[in-house]
Design a protein around this motif. Structure first.
Motif, PDB file in Angstrom:
ATOM      1  N   ALA A  29      -1.803 -19.392  15.040  1.00 34.68           N
ATOM      2  CA  ALA A  29      -0.709 -19.879  15.877  1.00 34.68           C
ATOM      3  C   ALA A  29      -0.801 -21.399  15.954  1.00 34.68           C
ATOM      4  CB  ALA A  29      -0.786 -19.280  17.277  1.00 34.68           C
ATOM      5  N   VAL A  30       0.318 -22.035  16.329  1.00 35.29           N
ATOM      6  CA  VAL A  30       0.355 -23.483  16.404  1.00 35.29           C
ATOM      7  C   VAL A  30      -0.429 -23.951  17.631  1.00 35.29           C
ATOM      8  CG1 VAL A  30       1.832 -25.497  16.665  1.00 35.29           C
ATOM      9  CG2 VAL A  30       2.550 -23.599  15.214  1.00 35.29           C
ATOM     10  N   VAL A  31      -1.310 -24.907  17.425  1.00 40.12           N
ATOM     11  CA  VAL A  31      -2.048 -25.539  18.512  1.00 40.12           C
ATOM     12  C   VAL A  31      -1.655 -27.010  18.547  1.00 40.12           C
ATOM     13  CG1 VAL A  31      -4.349 -26.145  19.392  1.00 40.12           C
ATOM     14  CG2 VAL A  31      -3.980 -23.934  18.282  1.00 40.12           C
ATOM     15  N   ARG A  32      -1.356 -27.521  19.718  1.00 39.09           N
ATOM     16  CA  ARG A  32      -0.927 -28.907  19.851  1.00 39.09           C
ATOM     17  C   ARG A  32      -1.964 -29.849  19.243  1.00 39.09           C
ATOM     18  NH1 ARG A  32       2.857 -30.145  23.978  1.00 39.09           N
ATOM     19  NH2 ARG A  32       1.772 -32.106  24.289  1.00 39.09           N
ATOM     20  N   GLU A  33      -1.474 -30.940  18.664  1.00 42.15           N
ATOM     21  CA  GLU A  33      -2.372 -31.859  17.975  1.00 42.15           C
ATOM     22  C   GLU A  33      -3.430 -32.437  18.912  1.00 42.15           C
ATOM     23  OE1 GLU A  33      -2.209 -35.888  15.181  1.00 42.15           O
ATOM     24  OE2 GLU A  33      -0.379 -35.048  16.043  1.00 42.15           O
ATOM     25  N   ASP A  34      -3.046 -32.805  20.161  1.00 39.90           N
ATOM     26  CA  ASP A  34      -4.031 -33.367  21.071  1.00 39.90           C
ATOM     27  C   ASP A  34      -5.099 -32.343  21.445  1.00 39.90           C
ATOM     28  OD1 ASP A  34      -2.230 -31.835  22.454  1.00 39.90           O
ATOM     29  OD2 ASP A  34      -2.126 -33.148  24.211  1.00 39.90           O
ATOM     30  N   THR A  60      -3.781 -31.187   8.127  1.00 40.32           N
ATOM     31  CA  THR A  60      -2.612 -30.425   7.659  1.00 40.32           C
ATOM     32  C   THR A  60      -1.752 -29.966   8.824  1.00 40.32           C
ATOM     33  OG1 THR A  60      -3.899 -28.369   7.673  1.00 40.32           O
ATOM     34  CG2 THR A  60      -3.836 -29.623   5.605  1.00 40.32           C
ATOM     35  N   VAL A  61      -1.881 -30.619   9.969  1.00 35.51           N
ATOM     36  CA  VAL A  61      -1.169 -30.184  11.161  1.00 35.51           C
ATOM     37  C   VAL A  61       0.347 -30.256  10.943  1.00 35.51           C
ATOM     38  CG1 VAL A  61      -1.066 -32.460  12.252  1.00 35.51           C
ATOM     39  CG2 VAL A  61      -1.115 -30.403  13.669  1.00 35.51           C
ATOM     40  N   ALA A  62       1.042 -29.278  11.507  1.00 35.19           N
ATOM     41  CA  ALA A  62       2.501 -29.224  11.357  1.00 35.19           C
ATOM     42  C   ALA A  62       3.150 -30.408  12.063  1.00 35.19           C
ATOM     43  CB  ALA A  62       3.024 -27.916  11.941  1.00 35.19           C
ATOM     44  N   ALA A  89      11.772 -18.721  20.659  1.00 38.24           N
ATOM     45  CA  ALA A  89      12.059 -19.041  19.264  1.00 38.24           C
ATOM     46  C   ALA A  89      11.324 -20.301  18.824  1.00 38.24           C
ATOM     47  CB  ALA A  89      13.563 -19.204  19.057  1.00 38.24           C
ATOM     48  N   VAL A  90      11.244 -21.281  19.699  1.00 39.17           N
ATOM     49  CA  VAL A  90      10.518 -22.517  19.371  1.00 39.17           C
ATOM     50  C   VAL A  90       9.028 -22.228  19.247  1.00 39.17           C
ATOM     51  CG1 VAL A  90       9.872 -24.815  20.206  1.00 39.17           C
ATOM     52  CG2 VAL A  90      12.243 -24.027  20.419  1.00 39.17           C
ATOM     53  N   ALA A  91       8.485 -21.460  20.179  1.00 39.75           N
ATOM     54  CA  ALA A  91       7.046 -21.164  20.170  1.00 39.75           C
ATOM     55  C   ALA A  91       6.647 -20.316  18.970  1.00 39.75           C
ATOM     56  CB  ALA A  91       6.660 -20.458  21.462  1.00 39.75           C
ATOM     57  N   ALA A  92       7.590 -19.544  18.432  1.00 43.75           N
ATOM     58  CA  ALA A  92       7.269 -18.643  17.325  1.00 43.75           C
ATOM     59  C   ALA A  92       7.118 -19.366  15.987  1.00 43.75           C
ATOM     60  CB  ALA A  92       8.339 -17.562  17.203  1.00 43.75           C
ATOM     61  N   ARG A  93       7.580 -20.591  15.893  1.00 43.28           N
ATOM     62  CA  ARG A  93       7.513 -21.319  14.627  1.00 43.28           C
ATOM     63  C   ARG A  93       6.101 -21.848  14.387  1.00 43.28           C
ATOM     64  NH1 ARG A  93      12.438 -20.894  11.713  1.00 43.28           N
ATOM     65  NH2 ARG A  93      11.343 -22.322  10.311  1.00 43.28           N
ATOM     66  N   THR A  94       5.612 -21.646  13.184  1.00 47.38           N
ATOM     67  CA  THR A  94       4.303 -22.181  12.825  1.00 47.38           C
ATOM     68  C   THR A  94       4.411 -23.368  11.869  1.00 47.38           C
ATOM     69  OG1 THR A  94       4.137 -20.583  10.998  1.00 47.38           O
ATOM     70  CG2 THR A  94       3.197 -19.942  13.119  1.00 47.38           C
ATOM     71  N   ASP A  95       5.635 -23.655  11.387  1.00 46.70           N
ATOM     72  CA  ASP A  95       5.804 -24.761  10.449  1.00 46.70           C
ATOM     73  C   ASP A  95       6.040 -26.088  11.157  1.00 46.70           C
ATOM     74  OD1 ASP A  95       8.168 -23.688  11.380  1.00 46.70           O
ATOM     75  OD2 ASP A  95       9.296 -24.073   9.543  1.00 46.70           O
ATOM     76  N   VAL A  96       6.282 -26.051  12.468  1.00 49.05           N
ATOM     77  CA  VAL A  96       6.418 -27.277  13.257  1.00 49.05           C
ATOM     78  C   VAL A  96       5.719 -27.067  14.597  1.00 49.05           C
ATOM     79  CG1 VAL A  96       8.636 -27.932  12.225  1.00 49.05           C
ATOM     80  CG2 VAL A  96       8.599 -26.581  14.332  1.00 49.05           C
ATOM     81  N   ARG A  97       5.406 -28.161  15.242  1.00 47.85           N
ATOM     82  CA  ARG A  97       4.952 -28.112  16.627  1.00 47.85           C
ATOM     83  C   ARG A  97       6.168 -28.466  17.474  1.00 47.85           C
ATOM     84  NH1 ARG A  97       1.461 -32.303  17.277  1.00 47.85           N
ATOM     85  NH2 ARG A  97       2.080 -33.131  15.253  1.00 47.85           N
ATOM     86  N   GLY A  98       6.884 -27.435  17.859  1.00 52.77           N
ATOM     87  CA  GLY A  98       8.168 -27.646  18.494  1.00 52.77           C
ATOM     88  C   GLY A  98       8.091 -27.756  20.011  1.00 52.77           C
ATOM     89  N   HIS A  99       8.994 -28.543  20.572  1.00 51.33           N
ATOM     90  CA  HIS A  99       9.121 -28.711  22.014  1.00 51.33           C
ATOM     91  C   HIS A  99      10.600 -28.593  22.372  1.00 51.33           C
ATOM     92  CE1 HIS A  99       4.988 -30.261  22.023  1.00 51.33           C
ATOM     93  NE2 HIS A  99       5.352 -30.955  20.965  1.00 51.33           N
ATOM     94  N   ALA A 100      10.922 -27.731  23.312  1.00 52.85           N
ATOM     95  CA  ALA A 100      12.302 -27.530  23.738  1.00 52.85           C
ATOM     96  C   ALA A 100      12.592 -28.347  24.990  1.00 52.85           C
ATOM     97  CB  ALA A 100      12.562 -26.054  24.008  1.00 52.85           C
ATOM     98  N   VAL A 101      13.656 -29.137  24.935  1.00 50.66           N
ATOM     99  CA  VAL A 101      14.116 -29.904  26.090  1.00 50.66           C
ATOM    100  C   VAL A 101      15.444 -29.276  26.514  1.00 50.66           C
ATOM    101  CG1 VAL A 101      14.818 -32.164  26.963  1.00 50.66           C
ATOM    102  CG2 VAL A 101      13.012 -31.992  25.220  1.00 50.66           C
ATOM    103  N   ILE A 102      15.440 -28.527  27.622  1.00 48.24           N
ATOM    104  CA  ILE A 102      16.615 -27.764  28.055  1.00 48.24           C
ATOM    105  C   ILE A 102      17.169 -28.355  29.341  1.00 48.24           C
ATOM    106  CG2 ILE A 102      17.501 -25.494  28.695  1.00 48.24           C
ATOM    107  CD1 ILE A 102      15.161 -24.251  27.167  1.00 48.24           C
ATOM    108  N   ARG A 103      18.463 -28.652  29.324  1.00 46.74           N
ATOM    109  CA  ARG A 103      19.143 -29.162  30.513  1.00 46.74           C
ATOM    110  C   ARG A 103      20.401 -28.335  30.758  1.00 46.74           C
ATOM    111  NH1 ARG A 103      14.928 -30.893  30.572  1.00 46.74           N
ATOM    112  NH2 ARG A 103      14.165 -33.041  30.753  1.00 46.74           N
ATOM    113  N   PHE A 104      20.821 -28.261  32.010  1.00 43.18           N
ATOM    114  CA  PHE A 104      21.997 -27.474  32.383  1.00 43.18           C
ATOM    115  C   PHE A 104      23.065 -28.360  33.009  1.00 43.18           C
ATOM    116  CE2 PHE A 104      18.588 -24.410  32.259  1.00 43.18           C
ATOM    117  CZ  PHE A 104      19.172 -23.258  31.758  1.00 43.18           C
TER     118      PHE A 104
END
Length: 343
Positions: A29-34, A60-62, A89-104
């Motif tokens: 699974a993706v682990v944050r670079e820090d 080789t970090v995403a 969906a963002v957390a499921a990706r292993t090819d990137v270290r994704g972060h979702a910014v959600i506003r309403f």
């Protein structure tokens, strides 16, 4: 040999869980670079035998990607589910270290949407929005495009010719499907009614066109009354539905093309018997589910949120990597049709 450092020792030294160290070690699974860097440093400090693997993971970090989202109705069950599926969906990706910014957005104001799109768009690599159709938004989306930030429209298409893709169900076909169900399930010919949220929701316009087109072409024994604008508000829809039932004794069916279905369901419970007036609504929630089970809702047309979010994140990643062509397009998903017997 018994004093050899273990995964538990690395976890303790790094201040993380054993599970996180295992993920970093095996790449499951993706682990944050820090976090990965902290684990690697800890492994070196205590002399962990596989510390070289952590170094390899760092090399080789995403790539890190930020995805922005502008939605509406923060307290509505459907949009709460939407936000949750985006996070999944963002957390499921292993090819990137994704972060979702959600506003309403708190209103249907083009000015508020434009401000949110601008502010979120300046912080992300790609943006997706469920927003109204208005010239102000076109200008903002064009500005972001020139800065290399693509915008995707969700559920309701806007900024046509400027946005990157539209993702959602085919609204014209949705309207026709609603009309098909109402005219088939009504016991006698009569009047039909349709609610739309307002003239800034392009998707609602398409649903209305599809609805009226189907009735005109295939069910001319039915009459569609003047379209009602409910501003997607529960109370407005409730009062208007009661008025429809009182004014038209031959009312056979209602389609709520946007929000506000809760008001229609409440009015039907108050003023009709189950099945007396057919009702088609969008999105399966606790209230529409209860309406189906109690016989006040005939059919629910739902958006397949898990698939939409998964496809959306894939397209956003491909676009940010330059893997999509330059043609703006539409990405239609098959709607989820829910009938009482399916529950």
């Amino acid at each position: 040999m018994s004093n050899r450092p273990t995964v538990k020792d690395v976890a303790r030294e790094a201040g993380v869980s054993v599970t996180t160290v295992d993920r970093a070690l095996n790449g499951r699974a993706v682990v944050r670079e820090d976090t990965l860097r902290r684990i690697a440093d800890a492994a070196h400090r205590i002399g962990y035998h596989a510390r070289g693997l952590f170094d390899h993971r760092l090399n080789t970090v995403a790539p890190e990607k930020k995805f922005g989202f502008v939605l509406v109705k923060e307290k509505h069950e459907f949009y709460q589910n939407f936000a949750r599926e985006i996070e999944h969906a963002v957390a499921a990706r292993t090819d990137v270290r994704g972060h979702a910014v959600i506003r309403f957005a708190q209103s249907q104001s083009p000015e508020e949407f434009a401000e949110l799109i601008q502010s979120v768009g300046e912080r992300v690599d790609a943006l997706a929005c469920a927003a109204v159709n208005h010239q102000k938004l076109n200008q903002v989306v064009e500005g972001l495009r020139q800065k290399g930030v693509p915008t995707f429209s969700l559920l309701n298409d806007f900024a046509q010719g400027v946005r990157r893709n539209y993702l959602g169900i085919n609204n014209m076909k949705v309207g026709r499907s609603a009309a098909w169900m109402l005219t088939r399930s009504a016991k006698l010919p009569g009047r039909l009614a349709i609610f739309v949220g307002g003239n800034r929701w392009h998707g609602h316009d398409l649903r209305e066109v599809g609805f009226r087109g189907y009735v005109r072409e295939n069910a001319s024994e039915f009459t569609v009354v003047d379209t009602l604008v409910n501003l997607e508000a529960r109370q407005v829809t409730y009062e208007a539905t009661l008025d429809l039932i009182e004014r038209y004794p031959d009312l056979r069916g209602i389609y709520v093309a946007g929000g506000g279905m809760e008001g229609a369901i409440a009015a039907m419970r108050e003023a009709t018997e189950p099945g007396q007036v057919q009702l088609v609504v969008n999105e399966l929630t606790a209230e529409s589910r209860a309406g189906l089970l109690d016989g006040y809702v005939t059919m629910v047309i739902g958006t397949p949120l898990p698939q939409l979010c998964s496809d959306l994140i894939g397209l956003m990643i491909s676009e940010s990597a330059g893997h999509l062509d330059d043609t703006a397009s539409q990405h239609f998903l098959e709607p989820r049709i829910v009938l009482p017997e399916m529950l």
